[in-house]
Design an enzyme around this catalytic site. Structure first.
Site, PDB file in Angstrom:
ATOM      1  N   LYS A 265       0.839  -1.207   0.000  1.00 12.93           N
ATOM      2  CA  LYS A 265       0.000   0.000   0.000  1.00 12.93           C
ATOM      3  C   LYS A 265       0.870   1.251   0.000  1.00 12.93           C
ATOM      4  O   LYS A 265       1.719   1.430   0.868  1.00 12.93           O
ATOM      5  CB  LYS A 265      -0.922  -0.007   1.233  1.00 12.93           C
ATOM      6  N   ASP A 270      -2.602  10.047   4.158  1.00 11.26           N
ATOM      7  CA  ASP A 270      -4.006   9.673   4.304  1.00 11.26           C
ATOM      8  C   ASP A 270      -4.713  10.634   5.260  1.00 11.26           C
ATOM      9  O   ASP A 270      -4.640  10.474   6.477  1.00 11.26           O
ATOM     10  CB  ASP A 270      -4.107   8.233   4.827  1.00 11.26           C
ATOM     11  N   LYS A 277     -10.217  12.621   8.754  1.00 11.23           N
ATOM     12  CA  LYS A 277      -9.784  12.133  10.061  1.00 11.23           C
ATOM     13  C   LYS A 277      -9.748  13.296  11.049  1.00 11.23           C
ATOM     14  O   LYS A 277      -9.581  14.441  10.646  1.00 11.23           O
ATOM     15  CB  LYS A 277      -8.367  11.552   9.961  1.00 11.23           C
ATOM     16  N   ASP A 288       1.492   6.026   5.831  1.00 16.18           N
ATOM     17  CA  ASP A 288       0.525   5.132   5.198  1.00 16.18           C
ATOM     18  C   ASP A 288       1.047   4.523   3.888  1.00 16.18           C
ATOM     19  O   ASP A 288       0.307   3.869   3.169  1.00 16.18           O
ATOM     20  CB  ASP A 288      -0.790   5.901   4.956  1.00 16.18           C
ATOM     21  N   ASP A 347     -12.247   7.094   4.044  1.00 15.73           N
ATOM     22  CA  ASP A 347     -11.043   6.788   4.812  1.00 15.73           C
ATOM     23  C   ASP A 347     -10.684   5.295   4.721  1.00 15.73           C
ATOM     24  O   ASP A 347      -9.616   4.885   5.152  1.00 15.73           O
ATOM     25  CB  ASP A 347     -11.249   7.213   6.278  1.00 15.73           C
ATOM     26  N   GLU A 349      -9.671   3.726   2.233  1.00  9.31           N
ATOM     27  CA  GLU A 349      -9.181   3.899   0.858  1.00  9.31           C
ATOM     28  C   GLU A 349      -8.184   2.815   0.456  1.00  9.31           C
ATOM     29  O   GLU A 349      -8.108   2.450  -0.714  1.00  9.31           O
ATOM     30  CB  GLU A 349      -8.550   5.287   0.704  1.00  9.31           C
ATOM     31  N   ARG A 351      -7.948  -0.407   0.852  1.00 10.24           N
ATOM     32  CA  ARG A 351      -8.474  -1.636   0.241  1.00 10.24           C
ATOM     33  C   ARG A 351      -8.862  -1.429  -1.215  1.00 10.24           C
ATOM     34  O   ARG A 351      -8.782  -2.348  -2.022  1.00 10.24           O
ATOM     35  CB  ARG A 351      -9.651  -2.157   1.075  1.00 10.24           C
TER      36      ARG A 351
HETATM   37  N1  BES Z   1      -4.376   4.261   6.981  1.00  4.42           N
HETATM   38  C1  BES Z   1      -5.502   3.972   7.785  1.00  4.42           C
HETATM   39  C2  BES Z   1      -5.221   2.916   8.865  1.00  4.42           C
HETATM   40  C3  BES Z   1      -4.273   3.297   9.951  1.00  4.42           C
HETATM   41  C4  BES Z   1      -4.750   3.717  11.167  1.00  4.42           C
HETATM   42  C5  BES Z   1      -2.921   3.162   9.787  1.00  4.42           C
HETATM   43  C6  BES Z   1      -3.896   4.025  12.182  1.00  4.42           C
HETATM   44  C7  BES Z   1      -2.040   3.481  10.806  1.00  4.42           C
HETATM   45  C8  BES Z   1      -2.538   3.902  12.013  1.00  4.42           C
HETATM   46  C9  BES Z   1      -6.640   3.452   6.911  1.00  4.42           C
HETATM   47  O1  BES Z   1      -6.686   3.979   5.636  1.00  4.42           O
HETATM   48  C10 BES Z   1      -7.911   3.819   7.591  1.00  4.42           C
HETATM   49  O2  BES Z   1      -8.160   4.983   7.712  1.00  4.42           O
HETATM   50  N2  BES Z   1      -8.680   2.818   8.010  1.00  4.42           N
HETATM   51  C11 BES Z   1      -9.918   3.043   8.654  1.00  4.42           C
HETATM   52  C12 BES Z   1     -10.930   2.111   8.061  1.00  4.42           C
HETATM   53  C13 BES Z   1     -12.337   2.357   8.510  1.00  4.42           C
HETATM   54  C14 BES Z   1     -12.824   3.679   7.987  1.00  4.42           C
HETATM   55  C15 BES Z   1     -13.203   1.229   8.006  1.00  4.42           C
HETATM   56  C16 BES Z   1      -9.738   2.777  10.141  1.00  4.42           C
HETATM   57  O3  BES Z   1      -9.023   1.840  10.490  1.00  4.42           O
HETATM   58  O4  BES Z   1     -10.274   3.528  10.940  1.00  4.42           O
HETATM   59 ZN    ZN Z   2      -4.931   4.626   4.839  1.00  5.40          ZN
HETATM   60 MN    MN Z   3      -7.712   5.796   5.574  1.00  5.51          MN
END
Ligand code: BES
Ligand code: ZN
Ligand code: MN
Length: 503
Positions: A265, A270, A277, A288, A347, A349, A351
């Site tokens: 990835k 992000d 966020k 990220d 968020d 994104e 996947r």
């Molecule tokens: N890049 C984030 C995941 C992340 C969170 C990485 C904390 C490192 C530290 C990912 O893109 C994300 O935002 N995931 C969301 C998914 C949710 C919206 C289903 C999450 O984990 O909150």
């Molecule tokens: Zn992300």
């Molecule tokens: Mn995200």
């Protein structure tokens, strides 16, 4: 810093500093008893000034100015019975960080004395060299006056006549360590340096040079549109940075070699997009792209390691920002695999663009197996903290192979289940699937289930969620910030992959 392997007899050794390892409650190993002539180690132990706890250090000076060894540093390894590869990482990684901040130019380190029951000498040597190399890592790109270290050489001594395998293992560990450091550099660079374009240029730099076995192809948005990579395009469409799909190929040159695709990835920042966020700690989202960093770390040294496997790296790179042109909740997009996705949360994104990269890898290379590294979910931090990565997949054998390589490399991971009920959780009412569930349940597994939608049943695949392990907020073990997780794991996996196939 150069890491060299030397074979001088102990009584011929000349060095500013000589490091020897002691287990808790024990004296010098028998082979090093000659040191008694100049250093009163027994007295230090008797006085209780050094007990041998893991990473403990104590300095002695010789009783004679004519001694070739100017200083002796005792390094603790903890209990002999509990000695593990993790001890090696902690002790030598910590030692290397300490050495970097001293004034020595060249030091010598004796490999620890090992037991039959403990980890094998070859694994210890790989881990030791890797830890010395990564402990020496410095990131001084953004300081007006970069700090420099005086340390030029670490001599590793593996007995007076080191076996060929040990020398090779130390080399391998050093090389892998340099790959890890490349990944840490990339992870640490801020989002305004490490853009999708920067990742692409980094990949291209590995293909230059006559002897490189690496080929790199970079696809921009026009090509992605033609291809139908709707996931990558949607995620990056609110950013001024052009999204890229970066494909790296390493062909080992052996006929009928096995083929492994490694996807990473590459979200260079992000923000969450329209599903923005919260502000606190948002700066951490420069990390990220650590999945991409792992892939690039692997390829940065693959010409030196030369695994007997064809390796394909695929990096979907984009920046996730809110804008009038951004994709938004409620949108329905079409992935490269043809599946239609209802966007619930912009968020989620990672996947989306990973699915396109998985499809691309599977179609283009027809690999024997695939794996991906992604900082995919915050949920993995709740489950496993910063300690282990989570792994899910469509094939128990592949998941097992990843867990095994994780254990031997120190990039430890733990499997999570992937059954029908979890797949059902990402069904959409009006499209094929949705990119997020409405609650936070089983976040890491449902993200994995989403990725699985792009992978056909015939290709063994495992997904490693490194959101907790790719970077650590405060000093944990001996690392802070980007860890370079994944690089060493891939090399251990490749070694097993090649060996299993040869049988
Ligand atoms: N890049 C984030 C995941 C992340 C969170 C990485 C904390 C490192 C530290 C990912 O893109 C994300 O935002 N995931 C969301 C998914 C949710 C919206 C289903 C999450 O984990 O909150
Ligand atoms: Zn992300
Ligand atoms: Mn995200």
């Amino acid at each position: 810093m150069e890491l060299v392997i030397k074979k001088d007899a102990l009584n011929k050794l000349k060095t500013e500093l000589y490091v020897v390892c002691l287990y808790k409650g024990e004296g010098l190993p028998a082979e090093l008893a000659g040191l008694d002539q100049y250093f009163d180690v027994a007295r230090v132990l008797k006085a209780g000034d050094f007990c041998g706890k893991t990473s403990e250090r104590f300095m002695l000076y010789p009783n004679d100015s004519k001694a070739g060894i100017q200083r002796l540093l005792l390094l603790g390894l903890g209990d002999r019975e509990r000695f593990a590869l993790k001890t090696v990482t902690t002790a030598f990684g910590g030692l290397s960080i300490w050495l970097k901040n001293q004034h020595y130019k060249a030091v010598a380190i004796e490999m620890p004395e090992l037991d039959e029951q403990g980890p094998e000498a070859v694994s210890v040597a790989v881990t030791m060299a890797r830890s010395l190399r990564t402990g020496n890592w410095e990131f001084e790109h953004y300081r007006s006056k970069p700090k420099t270290s005086s340390l030029k050489t670490i001599v590793v001594r593996a007995g007076e006549k080191p076996a060929k395998e040990l020398v090779a293992a130390l080399k391998r560990g050093d090389t892998i360590g340099r790959g890890v450091n490349v990944a840490r550099d990339l992870g640490t660079h801020p989002g305004n340096t490490a853009t999708p374009e920067y990742l692409a240029k980094t990949a291209l730099s590995f293909a230059s040079g006559k002897t490189s076995k690496i080929k790199v192809k970079v696809m921009g948005e026009a090509q992605l549109k033609k291809m139908g990579a709707g996931g990558i395009l949607a995620v990056g469409q609110g950013s001024a940075q052009e999204s890229k799909l970066i494909a790296l190929e390493y062909r080992c040159g052996k006929r009928n070699a096995r083929k492994l695709a490694v996807i990473g990835k590459g979200i260079t920042f992000d923000s969450g997009g329209i599903s923005l966020k919260p502000g606190a700690k948002m700066e951490d989202m420069k990390y990220d792209m650590c999945g991409a960093a792992a892939v690039l770390g692997v390829f940065s040294v693959i010409n030196e390691i030369q695994p007997d496997v064809d390796v394909f790296g695929v990096i979907p790179a984009a920046e996730n920002l809110p804008d009038g042109t951004s994709y938004k909740p409620g949108d329905i997009i079409e992935l490269l695999c043809g599946k239609k996705v209802e966007i619930i949360n912009t968020d989620a994104e990672g996947r989306l663009l990973l699915c396109d990269a998985l499809t691309y890898a599977e179609r283009t290379y027809k690999p024997d197996a695939m794996m991906d590294f992604a900082t995919l979910t915050g949920a993995v931090l709740i489950a496993l903290g910063h300690v282990m990565s989570a792994v899910v997949g469509n094939d128990p054998g592949m998941v097992e192979a990843v867990v095994e390589a994780g254990a031997s490399s120190g990039d430890t991971c733990w499997p999570l289940p992937m059954s029908e009920e979890y797949r059902d959780m990402i069904k959409s009412r009006i499209a094929d699937i949705c990119n997020s569930t409405n609650d936070r349940q089983a976040g890491t597994i449902t993200a994995g289930a989403f990725l699985n939608e792009a992978v056909s049943e015939e290709t063994p695949w495992a997904h490693v969620d490194i959101a907790g392990t790719a970077w650590v907020p405060k000093k944990s073990g001996y690392v802070t910030g980007a860890t370079g997780v994944g690089v060493h794991m891939v090399y251990d996996l490749l070694e097993n992959f090649a060996a299993n196939f040869a049988e």
